[in-house]
Design a protein around this motif. Sequence first.
Motif, short mmCIF file in Angstrom:
data_model
loop_
_atom_site.label_atom_id
_atom_site.label_comp_id
_atom_site.label_asym_id
_atom_site.label_seq_id
_atom_site.Cartn_x
_atom_site.Cartn_y
_atom_site.Cartn_z
N MET A 1 0.68 -1.12 0.05
CA MET A 1 -0.03 0.06 -0.11
C MET A 1 0.90 1.29 -0.05
SD MET A 1 -2.87 1.28 2.81
CE MET A 1 -1.59 2.36 3.79
N GLN A 2 0.57 2.25 -0.90
CA GLN A 2 1.13 3.43 -0.72
C GLN A 2 0.53 4.41 0.36
OE1 GLN A 2 4.03 4.31 -2.43
NE2 GLN A 2 4.22 1.90 -3.14
N VAL A 3 1.32 5.17 1.04
CA VAL A 3 0.80 5.77 2.10
C VAL A 3 0.14 7.26 1.64
CG1 VAL A 3 1.34 7.11 4.31
CG2 VAL A 3 1.87 4.63 3.92
N ALA A 4 0.81 7.59 0.49
CA ALA A 4 0.47 9.09 0.06
C ALA A 4 -0.89 9.27 -0.14
CB ALA A 4 1.26 9.19 -1.42
N GLY A 5 -1.46 10.27 0.52
CA GLY A 5 -2.74 10.71 0.21
C GLY A 5 -3.71 10.01 1.16
N LYS A 6 -3.11 9.21 2.24
CA LYS A 6 -4.01 8.59 2.98
C LYS A 6 -4.08 8.89 4.35
CE LYS A 6 -4.37 4.95 -0.20
NZ LYS A 6 -3.23 4.43 -0.67
N VAL A 7 -5.04 8.52 5.22
CA VAL A 7 -5.28 9.05 6.64
C VAL A 7 -4.46 7.87 7.47
CG1 VAL A 7 -7.04 9.37 8.50
CG2 VAL A 7 -7.29 10.11 6.24
N VAL A 8 -3.62 8.24 8.42
CA VAL A 8 -2.90 7.11 9.16
C VAL A 8 -3.20 7.61 10.50
CG1 VAL A 8 -0.68 6.18 9.46
CG2 VAL A 8 -1.30 7.11 7.12
N VAL A 9 -3.48 6.66 11.33
CA VAL A 9 -3.34 6.77 12.76
C VAL A 9 -1.98 6.01 13.45
CG1 VAL A 9 -4.74 6.19 14.98
CG2 VAL A 9 -5.85 7.10 12.81
N VAL A 10 -1.34 6.81 14.19
CA VAL A 10 -0.26 5.80 15.02
C VAL A 10 -0.60 5.95 16.66
CG1 VAL A 10 2.19 5.78 15.26
CG2 VAL A 10 1.27 6.62 13.12
N THR A 11 -0.64 4.96 17.22
CA THR A 11 -0.73 5.02 18.77
C THR A 11 0.57 4.96 19.46
OG1 THR A 11 -0.77 2.49 19.24
CG2 THR A 11 -2.83 3.43 18.68
N GLY A 12 0.86 5.46 20.40
CA GLY A 12 2.23 5.54 21.01
C GLY A 12 3.06 6.75 20.17
N GLY A 13 2.33 7.48 19.51
CA GLY A 13 2.86 8.47 18.65
C GLY A 13 3.84 9.50 19.23
N ALA A 14 3.58 9.71 20.31
CA ALA A 14 4.35 10.83 21.07
C ALA A 14 5.69 10.82 21.17
CB ALA A 14 3.67 11.26 22.42
N ASN A 15 6.34 9.46 21.11
CA ASN A 15 7.49 9.47 21.27
C ASN A 15 8.16 7.93 20.68
OD1 ASN A 15 8.38 10.80 23.86
ND2 ASN A 15 6.28 9.80 24.51
N GLY A 16 9.35 7.84 20.59
CA GLY A 16 10.20 6.68 20.15
C GLY A 16 9.68 6.18 18.73
N ILE A 17 9.54 4.78 18.46
CA ILE A 17 9.35 4.42 17.47
C ILE A 17 7.84 4.98 16.67
CG2 ILE A 17 8.75 2.17 16.06
CD1 ILE A 17 10.30 0.81 18.34
N GLY A 18 6.81 5.33 17.45
CA GLY A 18 5.44 6.04 17.12
C GLY A 18 5.80 7.30 16.58
N LYS A 19 6.78 7.98 17.14
CA LYS A 19 7.07 9.38 16.80
C LYS A 19 7.71 9.32 15.25
CE LYS A 19 9.74 13.50 18.27
NZ LYS A 19 11.00 13.56 17.52
N ALA A 20 8.55 8.59 15.36
CA ALA A 20 9.49 8.31 13.93
C ALA A 20 8.62 7.66 12.89
CB ALA A 20 10.74 7.36 14.20
N LEU A 21 7.42 7.00 13.24
CA LEU A 21 6.57 6.50 12.17
C LEU A 21 5.62 7.59 11.61
CD1 LEU A 21 4.93 3.10 13.94
CD2 LEU A 21 6.30 3.22 11.67
N CYS A 22 5.18 8.62 12.68
CA CYS A 22 4.44 9.69 12.14
C CYS A 22 5.22 10.45 11.33
CB CYS A 22 4.24 10.61 13.66
SG CYS A 22 3.06 9.94 14.62
N GLU A 23 6.32 10.78 11.55
CA GLU A 23 7.16 11.46 10.68
C GLU A 23 7.67 11.02 9.31
OE1 GLU A 23 9.72 13.51 14.77
OE2 GLU A 23 10.62 11.96 13.34
N GLU A 24 7.86 9.62 9.34
CA GLU A 24 8.05 8.91 8.11
C GLU A 24 6.95 8.92 7.17
OE1 GLU A 24 10.92 7.81 7.45
OE2 GLU A 24 10.46 6.96 5.53
N PHE A 25 5.67 8.65 7.70
CA PHE A 25 4.28 8.62 7.05
C PHE A 25 4.29 10.05 6.35
CE2 PHE A 25 3.00 5.31 10.04
CZ PHE A 25 3.39 4.23 9.06
N HIS A 26 4.55 11.06 7.08
CA HIS A 26 4.19 12.68 6.75
C HIS A 26 5.40 12.66 5.54
CE1 HIS A 26 3.68 16.75 6.67
NE2 HIS A 26 4.89 17.06 6.90
N ARG A 27 6.44 12.22 5.51
CA ARG A 27 7.51 12.61 4.45
C ARG A 27 7.05 11.92 3.29
NH1 ARG A 27 11.64 12.67 8.18
NH2 ARG A 27 11.42 10.55 8.48
N ALA A 28 6.12 10.69 3.34
CA ALA A 28 5.71 9.97 2.66
C ALA A 28 4.48 10.30 1.95
CB ALA A 28 5.43 8.59 3.07
#
Length: 264
Positions: free
Chosen positions: A1-28
């Motif tokens: 699946m391509q993340v571009a243009g999609k709505v994504v939810v990340v739990t535990g997103g304030a720190n650590g791996i979750g924060k990095a996932l949020c940043e990566e999905f935003h870049r994508a």
Amino acid sequence: MQVAGKVVVVTGGANGIGKALCEEFHRAGAAKVVVVDLDETGARAVARTVDGAAFPCDVGRESDIRHVIEETERQFGPIALFCSNAGIGGGFDPLSVNAGGSSDEPWAKSWAIHVMAHVYAARHLIPRMKARGGGYFLNTISAAGLLSQVGSPAYSTTKHAAVGFAENLAISHRDDGIKVSILCPQGVDTNMLRSIPKGPQSGDGDLTPEQVAKDALAGIEQETFLILPHPQVLGYMRKKTENYDRWIAGMARIQAKMRESYRT
Ligand SMILES: NC(=O)c1ccc[n+]([C@@H]2O[C@H](COP(=O)([O-])OP(=O)(O)OC[C@H]3O[C@@H](n4cnc5c(N)ncnc54)[C@H](O)[C@@H]3O)[C@@H](O)[C@H]2O)c1
């Protein structure tokens, strides 16, 4: 699946791996990244950097997860990717004299956060995803869910249960167009890892959360069930299934060494 243009939810997103996932999905190019965490201030801070939204939530409570799903879809549209990533490292005791000896409290908390949170996300999203012909779950588990985490029976057991649920989710809903990936690193340099003393989880080197997030995105793009940021884990899994007794003996030696190093 391509993340571009999609709505994504990340739990535990304030720190650590979750924060990095949020940043990566935003870049994508995600259309909206929704940062969900018990740590509301941290979630808001991450949301600001990814042009996202933040929701306070205890993932162990079904009503909180349902609220996140309903509000996200009401405000931003259908959730294409739901990442159950929040986790806790509780119950680590390298000197434990009884694997079943700790009180119920760390077991119940780990069960709620590592297992039921994933169940609640599926319970409230599967009907919506089925109705629109598909969706994606990324569940951050751990190499401990495939192998074990010496000194942490509650963590190991609940992470194994999380693998069991993800397998069943993937099997049950493959024909509904719903995809599942499990993210199973060993040591990752985050607050959680820093809160426990150095141990075998760092034997192959700790990765940065950013590297793990890149591997997660690549795995989602390839729609691979098992995402292993430390490729060595596949070899350990093979050794485990090849000869369970030899594997347990080897793990017991690691545990004995760890006990020894904590006593001195
Ligand atoms: N760090 C590692 O070495 C490592 C290795 C393998 C797997 N993991 C897994 O990765 C995931 C993320 O861990 P991390 O290392 O980034 O830890 P972290 O402590 O840096 O971040 C975890 C986040 O989850 C949040 N959280 C905890 N309980 C919550 C709850 N009940 N509801 C909502 N949010 C909650 C915390 O506030 C925090 O922001 C966890 O599931 C963990 O088990 C971590």
